[in-house]
Write a protein that holds these residues in place. Structure first.
Motif, mmCIF file in Angstrom:
data_model
loop_
_atom_site.group_PDB
_atom_site.id
_atom_site.type_symbol
_atom_site.label_atom_id
_atom_site.label_comp_id
_atom_site.label_asym_id
_atom_site.label_seq_id
_atom_site.Cartn_x
_atom_site.Cartn_y
_atom_site.Cartn_z
ATOM 1 N N ILE A 112 126.783 86.145 102.188
ATOM 2 C CA ILE A 112 127.996 86.747 102.844
ATOM 3 C C ILE A 112 127.535 87.760 103.649
ATOM 4 C CG2 ILE A 112 130.364 87.216 103.052
ATOM 5 C CD1 ILE A 112 130.878 85.860 100.281
ATOM 6 N N ASP A 113 127.546 87.933 105.054
ATOM 7 C CA ASP A 113 127.358 88.834 105.756
ATOM 8 C C ASP A 113 128.154 90.366 105.473
ATOM 9 O OD1 ASP A 113 127.336 90.838 108.185
ATOM 10 O OD2 ASP A 113 125.605 89.516 108.896
ATOM 11 N N ALA A 114 127.903 91.246 105.385
ATOM 12 C CA ALA A 114 128.598 92.472 104.931
ATOM 13 C C ALA A 114 129.641 92.806 106.103
ATOM 14 C CB ALA A 114 127.880 93.692 104.660
ATOM 15 N N ALA A 115 129.325 92.328 107.161
ATOM 16 C CA ALA A 115 130.428 92.505 108.177
ATOM 17 C C ALA A 115 131.586 91.706 108.292
ATOM 18 C CB ALA A 115 129.645 92.638 109.575
ATOM 19 N N LEU A 116 131.639 90.584 107.630
ATOM 20 C CA LEU A 116 132.470 89.553 107.681
ATOM 21 C C LEU A 116 133.656 90.106 106.891
ATOM 22 C CD1 LEU A 116 133.191 86.712 108.380
ATOM 23 C CD2 LEU A 116 132.692 85.971 105.933
ATOM 24 N N PRO A 117 134.741 90.126 107.731
ATOM 25 C CA PRO A 117 136.250 90.698 107.134
ATOM 26 C C PRO A 117 136.738 89.574 106.255
ATOM 27 C CG PRO A 117 136.402 90.086 109.375
ATOM 28 C CD PRO A 117 135.088 90.015 109.168
ATOM 29 N N SER A 118 137.560 89.907 105.339
ATOM 30 C CA SER A 118 138.498 89.328 104.380
ATOM 31 C C SER A 118 137.526 87.955 103.849
ATOM 32 C CB SER A 118 139.368 88.164 105.344
ATOM 33 O OG SER A 118 140.344 89.256 106.150
ATOM 34 N N GLN A 119 136.541 88.688 102.987
ATOM 35 C CA GLN A 119 135.477 87.564 102.303
ATOM 36 C C GLN A 119 136.037 86.784 101.401
ATOM 37 O OE1 GLN A 119 131.924 89.750 101.186
ATOM 38 N NE2 GLN A 119 131.938 90.648 103.288
ATOM 39 N N ASN A 120 137.405 87.002 100.933
ATOM 40 C CA ASN A 120 138.035 86.113 100.181
ATOM 41 C C ASN A 120 138.029 84.665 100.568
ATOM 42 O OD1 ASN A 120 140.064 87.714 101.365
ATOM 43 N ND2 ASN A 120 141.359 86.193 100.639
ATOM 44 N N ARG A 121 138.070 84.646 101.758
ATOM 45 C CA ARG A 121 138.245 83.236 102.547
ATOM 46 C C ARG A 121 137.067 82.614 101.959
ATOM 47 N NH1 ARG A 121 138.075 84.435 108.745
ATOM 48 N NH2 ARG A 121 136.724 86.102 108.073
ATOM 49 N N VAL A 122 135.917 83.055 101.949
ATOM 50 C CA VAL A 122 134.693 82.414 101.693
ATOM 51 C C VAL A 122 134.682 82.162 99.920
ATOM 52 C CG1 VAL A 122 132.128 82.603 101.266
ATOM 53 C CG2 VAL A 122 133.393 83.313 103.446
ATOM 54 N N THR A 123 135.029 83.204 99.016
ATOM 55 C CA THR A 123 134.968 82.966 97.789
ATOM 56 C C THR A 123 135.984 82.065 97.188
ATOM 57 O OG1 THR A 123 136.294 84.999 97.640
ATOM 58 C CG2 THR A 123 134.039 85.450 97.398
ATOM 59 N N ASP A 124 137.309 82.079 97.986
ATOM 60 C CA ASP A 124 138.253 81.350 97.486
ATOM 61 C C ASP A 124 138.002 79.658 97.842
ATOM 62 O OD1 ASP A 124 139.782 83.265 96.661
ATOM 63 O OD2 ASP A 124 141.328 83.383 98.292
ATOM 64 N N ALA A 125 137.249 79.420 98.953
ATOM 65 C CA ALA A 125 136.756 78.197 99.349
ATOM 66 C C ALA A 125 135.656 77.890 98.296
ATOM 67 C CB ALA A 125 136.047 78.362 100.916
ATOM 68 N N ILE A 126 134.736 78.514 97.993
ATOM 69 C CA ILE A 126 133.674 78.217 97.281
ATOM 70 C C ILE A 126 134.352 77.913 95.764
ATOM 71 C CG2 ILE A 126 131.756 79.287 95.713
ATOM 72 C CD1 ILE A 126 130.890 80.689 98.290
ATOM 73 N N THR A 127 135.444 78.659 95.328
ATOM 74 C CA THR A 127 135.961 78.354 94.268
ATOM 75 C C THR A 127 136.448 76.885 94.226
ATOM 76 O OG1 THR A 127 136.248 80.623 93.548
ATOM 77 C CG2 THR A 127 137.915 79.135 92.525
ATOM 78 N N HIS A 128 137.149 76.769 95.349
ATOM 79 C CA HIS A 128 137.933 75.306 95.354
ATOM 80 C C HIS A 128 136.930 74.209 95.528
ATOM 81 C CE1 HIS A 128 141.104 72.795 96.861
ATOM 82 N NE2 HIS A 128 140.075 72.171 97.802
ATOM 83 N N TRP A 129 135.849 74.250 96.113
ATOM 84 C CA TRP A 129 134.951 73.468 96.043
ATOM 85 C C TRP A 129 134.356 73.231 94.622
ATOM 86 C CZ3 TRP A 129 133.040 69.620 99.020
ATOM 87 C CH2 TRP A 129 133.569 69.661 100.326
ATOM 88 N N GLN A 130 133.983 74.078 94.058
ATOM 89 C CA GLN A 130 133.375 74.109 92.579
ATOM 90 C C GLN A 130 134.496 73.722 91.547
ATOM 91 O OE1 GLN A 130 129.747 77.039 92.434
ATOM 92 N NE2 GLN A 130 131.622 78.258 91.786
ATOM 93 N N THR A 131 135.896 73.847 91.922
ATOM 94 C CA THR A 131 136.829 73.462 91.263
ATOM 95 C C THR A 131 136.823 71.896 91.129
ATOM 96 O OG1 THR A 131 138.251 75.485 91.068
ATOM 97 C CG2 THR A 131 139.086 73.418 90.534
#
Length: 281
Positions: A112-131
């Protein structure tokens, strides 16, 4: 596993991977879709409001029409085609394509690029896929093939594993649901409305589509992909456009065969999305 309503879409030999979408029950999703979420959800675009030059190339042995915007090859609005996937001189072998199409062992390495804001969008999406699927996401260390989530002009992704570093681009307006959608592209999913058999289930109202966006509604077989559809189209797929996506006049661009409209959903994977990925991976 139920497969009676599963749509199987296979990319052409250049990519050589299999992409799946759709469905069990219409509008069935892993996460309930609120009315507000339905109203706010929009179809993804790599460059919202920008129109590029129409290009014709080869995707495997078939001709394909796409847009070139800011030096990138854009298919169906938010899919970025790598130069290696466009083949002006003729088809590559199937074996070469298959080796680069799917993520080995269903593991996607990412940063995840450090400049990307609201990184929870990515982590939440990843959690969804893994769930809901067997796909695993692992932070990249030295792996050669990986996805970087970064700031973009819109929401976009490459299709499948292309080799080396690839990107999922997220503007500030791209939600967690949009991120789930773009991860679907990175895994190999195409848009549900591009099925070859879609005319059995929907009407495409070309007169209402914004000029320059007609190719977003082209069936995958016409665009140069090969594959087989099984079962019925999934109106609840996170890879499906809504009735008013890319409308030029506020009128629907897609309706059900009876003329009724339906909402876009970007809350979560449908049962059919999950079943397709389970078979693919």
């Amino acid at each position: 596993m139920k497969t009676t309503r599963l749509s199987v879409l296979a990319l052409c030999a250049t990519v050589g991977m299999t992409a799946f979408s759709s469905c069990s029950k219409e509008q069935e999703t892993a996460v309930p879709t609120s009315s507000a979420a339905k109203q706010e959800a929009k179809a993804e675009e790599a460059y919202p409001g920008e129109r590029g030059t129409v290009q014709t190339g080869k995707f495997g042995s078939e001709s394909i029409v796409y847009q070139q915007i800011n030096g990138e090859n854009i298919l169906e609005g938010d899919i970025i085609l790598a130069a290696s996937q466009l083949n002006p001189t003729g088809p590559q072998t199937e074996s070469a394509g298959r080796n680069t199409g799917k993520w080995p062992s269903a593991v996607v390495y990412y940063t995840i690029d450090a400049a990307l804001p609201s990184q929870n969008r990515v982590t939440d999406a990843i959690t969804h896929w893994q769930t809901y699927t067997a796909v695993r996401f692992v932070k990249r260390t030295t792996q050669a093939n990986y996805v970087t989530f970064r700031v973009g002009s819109g929401c976009s992704s490459n299709i499948g594993m292309i080799g080396g570093r690839q990107y999922i681009n997220l503007a500030s307006g791209c939600s967690t649901g949009n991120t789930i959608h773009e991860i679907g592209h990175a895994l190999g999913l195409f848009h549900e409305q591009t099925r070859n058999d879609r005319d059995t289930y929907v009407n495409i109202l070309t007169q209402n589509i914004q000029a320059g966006y007609e190719n977003n509604f082209t069936k995958y077989g016409v665009s140069g992909y090969s594959g087989t559809d099984f079962g019925a189209l999934d109106f609840g797929s996170i890879m499906m456009y809504g009735s008013f996506s890319f409308s030029s006049n506020g009128q629907p661009t897609i309706t059900k065969k009876d003329g009724s409209t339906f909402d876009i959903q970007r809350s979560g994977l449908s049962a059919g999305d999950r079943a397709g990925i389970d078979i693919m991976y």
